[in-house]
Design a protein around this motif. Structure first.
Motif, mmCIF file in Angstrom:
data_model
loop_
_atom_site.group_PDB
_atom_site.id
_atom_site.type_symbol
_atom_site.label_atom_id
_atom_site.label_comp_id
_atom_site.label_asym_id
_atom_site.label_seq_id
_atom_site.Cartn_x
_atom_site.Cartn_y
_atom_site.Cartn_z
ATOM 1 N N THR A 26 0.844 -1.181 0.000
ATOM 2 C CA THR A 26 0.000 0.000 0.000
ATOM 3 C C THR A 26 0.886 1.240 0.000
ATOM 4 O O THR A 26 1.775 1.377 0.830
ATOM 5 C CB THR A 26 -0.912 0.004 1.248
ATOM 6 O OG1 THR A 26 -1.670 -1.193 1.258
ATOM 7 C CG2 THR A 26 -1.825 1.216 1.254
ATOM 8 N N ILE A 29 -3.869 5.781 0.434
ATOM 9 C CA ILE A 29 -5.270 5.464 0.709
ATOM 10 C C ILE A 29 -6.033 6.782 0.792
ATOM 11 O O ILE A 29 -5.564 7.738 1.415
ATOM 12 C CB ILE A 29 -5.444 4.720 2.053
ATOM 13 C CG1 ILE A 29 -4.558 3.488 2.133
ATOM 14 C CG2 ILE A 29 -6.914 4.331 2.252
ATOM 15 C CD1 ILE A 29 -4.541 2.851 3.527
ATOM 16 N N ILE A 37 -9.472 5.781 7.878
ATOM 17 C CA ILE A 37 -8.131 5.453 7.388
ATOM 18 C C ILE A 37 -7.022 6.152 8.162
ATOM 19 O O ILE A 37 -5.854 6.065 7.797
ATOM 20 C CB ILE A 37 -7.993 5.744 5.875
ATOM 21 C CG1 ILE A 37 -8.253 7.218 5.579
ATOM 22 C CG2 ILE A 37 -8.901 4.830 5.081
ATOM 23 C CD1 ILE A 37 -7.888 7.645 4.181
ATOM 24 N N ARG A 44 -7.679 1.186 7.452
ATOM 25 C CA ARG A 44 -6.284 1.461 7.098
ATOM 26 C C ARG A 44 -5.562 0.120 7.003
ATOM 27 O O ARG A 44 -5.178 -0.466 8.012
ATOM 28 C CB ARG A 44 -5.621 2.361 8.120
ATOM 29 C CG ARG A 44 -4.233 2.785 7.676
ATOM 30 C CD ARG A 44 -3.649 3.791 8.638
ATOM 31 N NE ARG A 44 -2.358 4.230 8.222
ATOM 32 C CZ ARG A 44 -2.085 5.458 7.802
ATOM 33 N NH1 ARG A 44 -3.040 6.358 7.764
ATOM 34 N NH2 ARG A 44 -0.868 5.790 7.464
ATOM 35 N N TYR A 46 -2.587 -2.415 5.207
ATOM 36 C CA TYR A 46 -1.259 -2.451 4.613
ATOM 37 C C TYR A 46 -1.162 -3.728 3.784
ATOM 38 O O TYR A 46 -0.871 -4.796 4.308
ATOM 39 C CB TYR A 46 -0.188 -2.412 5.698
ATOM 40 C CG TYR A 46 -0.271 -1.166 6.560
ATOM 41 C CD1 TYR A 46 0.400 -0.010 6.186
ATOM 42 C CD2 TYR A 46 -1.029 -1.147 7.725
ATOM 43 C CE1 TYR A 46 0.321 1.140 6.964
ATOM 44 C CE2 TYR A 46 -1.112 -0.002 8.504
ATOM 45 C CZ TYR A 46 -0.433 1.134 8.121
ATOM 46 O OH TYR A 46 -0.522 2.261 8.896
ATOM 47 N N CYS A 125 -13.091 0.951 -3.661
ATOM 48 C CA CYS A 125 -13.756 0.088 -2.686
ATOM 49 C C CYS A 125 -14.934 0.823 -2.070
ATOM 50 O O CYS A 125 -14.855 2.019 -1.789
ATOM 51 C CB CYS A 125 -12.765 -0.317 -1.593
ATOM 52 S SG CYS A 125 -13.474 -1.365 -0.312
ATOM 53 N N LEU A 137 -13.578 4.272 -0.851
ATOM 54 C CA LEU A 137 -12.131 4.354 -0.713
ATOM 55 C C LEU A 137 -11.418 4.138 -2.045
ATOM 56 O O LEU A 137 -11.962 3.511 -2.941
ATOM 57 C CB LEU A 137 -11.620 3.276 0.254
ATOM 58 C CG LEU A 137 -12.210 3.266 1.631
ATOM 59 C CD1 LEU A 137 -13.117 2.078 1.810
ATOM 60 C CD2 LEU A 137 -11.113 3.251 2.652
ATOM 61 N N TYR A 139 -7.550 2.617 -2.896
ATOM 62 C CA TYR A 139 -6.286 2.049 -2.402
ATOM 63 C C TYR A 139 -5.317 1.985 -3.562
ATOM 64 O O TYR A 139 -5.666 1.558 -4.657
ATOM 65 C CB TYR A 139 -6.495 0.625 -1.874
ATOM 66 C CG TYR A 139 -7.215 0.537 -0.559
ATOM 67 C CD1 TYR A 139 -6.533 0.715 0.646
ATOM 68 C CD2 TYR A 139 -8.565 0.249 -0.501
ATOM 69 C CE1 TYR A 139 -7.190 0.628 1.849
ATOM 70 C CE2 TYR A 139 -9.235 0.156 0.706
ATOM 71 C CZ TYR A 139 -8.546 0.336 1.877
ATOM 72 O OH TYR A 139 -9.202 0.245 3.074
#
Length: 140
Positions: A26, A29, A37, A44, A46, A125, A137, A139
């Motif tokens: 990642t 974000i 996040i 949040r 990784y 997302c 979101l 990512y």
């Protein structure tokens, strides 16, 4: 022109699915609910690895969640839906000794790769948590 753009989008999404597998990290974000996040926030994540199962009809995601300066490795399997997006329903917990409580992260997640190269993937997302709160979101 519209048909060309739809064809380009379809080709891009098909290409994105072909490039999913491998080690990933990642790098960024973004979310419309920033608290989700923030450091220690429930969304949040990784990312560490993506693995295709059954010709990418299932996607296994290995990631870490960090809470109270401790990382917990987690794996989730998402199923590809008829529209090509993946869906996972997650429920996992982390016991926080210092806080003396369990942090439970759960939700219904629908996501898909929107851009992929051999070095970089961007996922969109949509998360709905157990209280019904929705978060959108990106990512990378």
């Amino acid at each position: 022109m519209v048909k060309f753009l739809l064809l380009a989008l379809a080709f891009g999404l098909a290409n994105a699915h072909a490039q999913l597998e491998g080690k990933w990290f990642t790098t960024a974000i973004a979310a419309d609910n920033a608290d989700t996040i923030e450091e220690g926030g429930p969304l949040r994540l990784y990312a560490r690895e993506l693995a295709c199962i059954e010709a990418c009809n299932k996607l296994e995601i290995t990631f870490y969640i960090k809470a109270n300066d401790q990382c917990t490795k987690t794996k989730v399997v998402a199923n590809r839906q008829a529209d090509g997006k993946y869906r996972s329903q997650c429920k996992y917990g982390i016991w926080e000794l210092s806080l003396n409580k369990s942090i439970v992260v759960e939700g219904d997640n629908i996501f898909s790769p929107v851009y992929a190269t051999p070095e970089f993937i961007i996922f969109s997302c949509h998360n709905v948590n157990r209280t019904g709160r929705t978060t959108n979101l990106i990512y990378a």
